[in-house]
Design an enzyme around this catalytic site. Structure first.
Site, PDB file in Angstrom:
ATOM      1  N   ASP A 143       0.854  -1.173   0.092  1.00 52.46           N
ATOM      2  CA  ASP A 143       0.006   0.052  -0.099  1.00 52.46           C
ATOM      3  C   ASP A 143       0.908   1.112  -0.010  1.00 52.46           C
ATOM      4  O   ASP A 143       2.037   1.147   0.457  1.00 52.46           O
ATOM      5  CB  ASP A 143      -0.992   0.010   1.189  1.00 52.46           C
ATOM      6  CG  ASP A 143      -2.128  -1.075   1.205  1.00 52.46           C
ATOM      7  OD1 ASP A 143      -2.311  -1.537   0.142  1.00 52.46           O
ATOM      8  OD2 ASP A 143      -2.604  -1.399   2.329  1.00 52.46           O
ATOM      9  N   TYR A 196       6.641  -8.394   8.248  1.00 48.95           N
ATOM     10  CA  TYR A 196       6.304  -6.990   8.366  1.00 48.95           C
ATOM     11  C   TYR A 196       6.684  -6.490  10.171  1.00 48.95           C
ATOM     12  O   TYR A 196       6.326  -7.225  10.841  1.00 48.95           O
ATOM     13  CB  TYR A 196       4.819  -6.581   8.156  1.00 48.95           C
ATOM     14  CG  TYR A 196       4.492  -7.193   6.902  1.00 48.95           C
ATOM     15  CD1 TYR A 196       4.297  -6.301   5.798  1.00 48.95           C
ATOM     16  CD2 TYR A 196       4.218  -8.235   6.653  1.00 48.95           C
ATOM     17  CE1 TYR A 196       4.077  -6.514   4.423  1.00 48.95           C
ATOM     18  CE2 TYR A 196       3.660  -8.546   5.218  1.00 48.95           C
ATOM     19  CZ  TYR A 196       3.574  -7.911   4.253  1.00 48.95           C
ATOM     20  OH  TYR A 196       3.205  -8.322   2.817  1.00 48.95           O
ATOM     21  N   ASP A 224      -6.917   1.061   8.217  1.00 43.15           N
ATOM     22  CA  ASP A 224      -5.658   1.764   8.392  1.00 43.15           C
ATOM     23  C   ASP A 224      -6.057   3.221   8.692  1.00 43.15           C
ATOM     24  O   ASP A 224      -7.259   3.743   8.354  1.00 43.15           O
ATOM     25  CB  ASP A 224      -4.424   1.649   7.372  1.00 43.15           C
ATOM     26  CG  ASP A 224      -4.978   2.150   5.871  1.00 43.15           C
ATOM     27  OD1 ASP A 224      -5.545   3.232   5.904  1.00 43.15           O
ATOM     28  OD2 ASP A 224      -4.708   1.668   4.852  1.00 43.15           O
ATOM     29  N   ARG A 230      -3.456  -4.877   7.619  1.00 38.30           N
ATOM     30  CA  ARG A 230      -4.280  -4.182   8.366  1.00 38.30           C
ATOM     31  C   ARG A 230      -5.615  -4.864   8.702  1.00 38.30           C
ATOM     32  O   ARG A 230      -6.159  -4.393   9.772  1.00 38.30           O
ATOM     33  CB  ARG A 230      -4.808  -2.943   7.170  1.00 38.30           C
ATOM     34  CG  ARG A 230      -5.027  -3.246   5.946  1.00 38.30           C
ATOM     35  CD  ARG A 230      -4.981  -2.200   5.056  1.00 38.30           C
ATOM     36  NE  ARG A 230      -4.983  -2.580   3.630  1.00 38.30           N
ATOM     37  CZ  ARG A 230      -6.048  -2.486   2.672  1.00 38.30           C
ATOM     38  NH1 ARG A 230      -7.061  -2.030   3.281  1.00 38.30           N
ATOM     39  NH2 ARG A 230      -5.752  -2.888   1.401  1.00 38.30           N
TER      40      ARG A 230
END
Length: 292
Positions: free
Chosen positions: A39, A67, A81, A177
């Site tokens: 993203d 991540y 998010d 997310r």
């Protein structure tokens, strides 16, 4: 023409497509692809494949990813998010102890419902296109796996509530997310992802990544390209004879007494020829990578 793998440290605000378009122009190579969308708010490892190496993209997409994510409690948004529209804020009465106690429920194999703001297609339309038009459709949960999910040290605070940092190692197709949203729901206070940095993808880490700024300023950009076989280091290597090399070039299988599994196959001069697989005593091509 350029050929190889470029591990980019994607900057915040860029789409993965932006990176591909810039790399295409910088290298003058039309065949460019990447191994997993990040993203715009996310940063970190984005492996970009150029030239003949684009044949490896499908293998890289299937890889595990890792991540470092920021979890903001106390807020729910339409995108899951903190770049999205706030739908609801809630008081937060839980802390680190409650969050750590909850995380084991999310480890291992899970069924995750993809967010509306995603590029998944349904009836020929991308979900985010429907979401932007104010529509919400049913999304079937998909199997994902969280191999590692741990709470890191450090805790922040924002206008909505506490902010925690998670380390997540997961299978392909996982939305971090959505994980943050689901954790917030389970805690009862709501949650959203407020930061995301990908630290590993397709076997590559941040230590191998180059920033777009460095790449654009470099005189010898080709020096940052990694050979395509670096994507397959998990497989053992075999060297083909000249006769076997000719068969590989012609797409033919050949007798091979090696153990039945996948191999990196090289020519007599050391050039990477293919990802091969031994089946019933014969070496077969899974994907070839020699220059045509």
């Amino acid at each position: 023409m350029a050929s190889g793998i470029l591990v980019v440290d994607k900057p915040e605000g860029w789409t993965s497509h932006d990176v591909v378009a810039k790399v295409r122009r910088l290298f003058g190579e039309r065949r460019v692809g990447h191994s997993g969308t990040l993203d715009p708010m996310a940063t970190g490892v984005l492996p970009v494949f150029l030239g003949r190496a684009t044949r490896a993209v499908s293998f890289a997409v299937d890889s595990e990813k890792e991540y470092i994510a920021g979890l903001q409690l106390g807020v729910i948004t339409d995108t899951q998010d903190t770049t999205g529209t706030i739908l609801e804020t809630r008081p937060v009465s839980v802390g680190r102890k409650e969050l750590e106690a909850l995380l084991p429920q999310f480890r291992g194999e899970q069924m995750q419902r993809p967010p509306m703001y995603s590029a998944i297609k349904q009836n020929g339309k991308k979900l985010y296109e429907l979401a932007r038009a104010g529509q919400e459709v049913e999304r079937a949960p998909r199997p994902v796996t969280f191999y590692t999910l741990e709470l890191l040290e450090g805790e922040g605070q924002s206008q909505w509530g506490p902010v925690f940092t998670l380390r997540v190692r997961c299978s392909k197709g996982t939305y971090v997310r959505t994980l943050c949203h689901d954790i917030g729901q389970a805690l009862g206070c709501g949650g959203a992802m407020c930061a995301l940095r990908r630290t590993h993808a397709a076997g590559f880490g941040l230590e191998q990544a180059v920033t777009m700024e460095t790449l654009m300023e470099a005189e010898d950009r080709a020096a940052f390209l990694l050979p395509v076989d670096t994507c397959f280091q998990q497989y053992p290597a075999l060297t083909a004879s000249r006769q076997e090399e000719r068969k590989i070039h012609n797409g033919m299988a050949y007798p091979c007494q090696a153990e039945e599994k996948r191999y990196r196959v090289y020519g007599p001069e050391g050039g990477f020829l293919m990802l091969g697989e031994v089946h019933q005593g014969r070496m077969e091509t899974v994907k070839s990578f020699f220059e045509v």
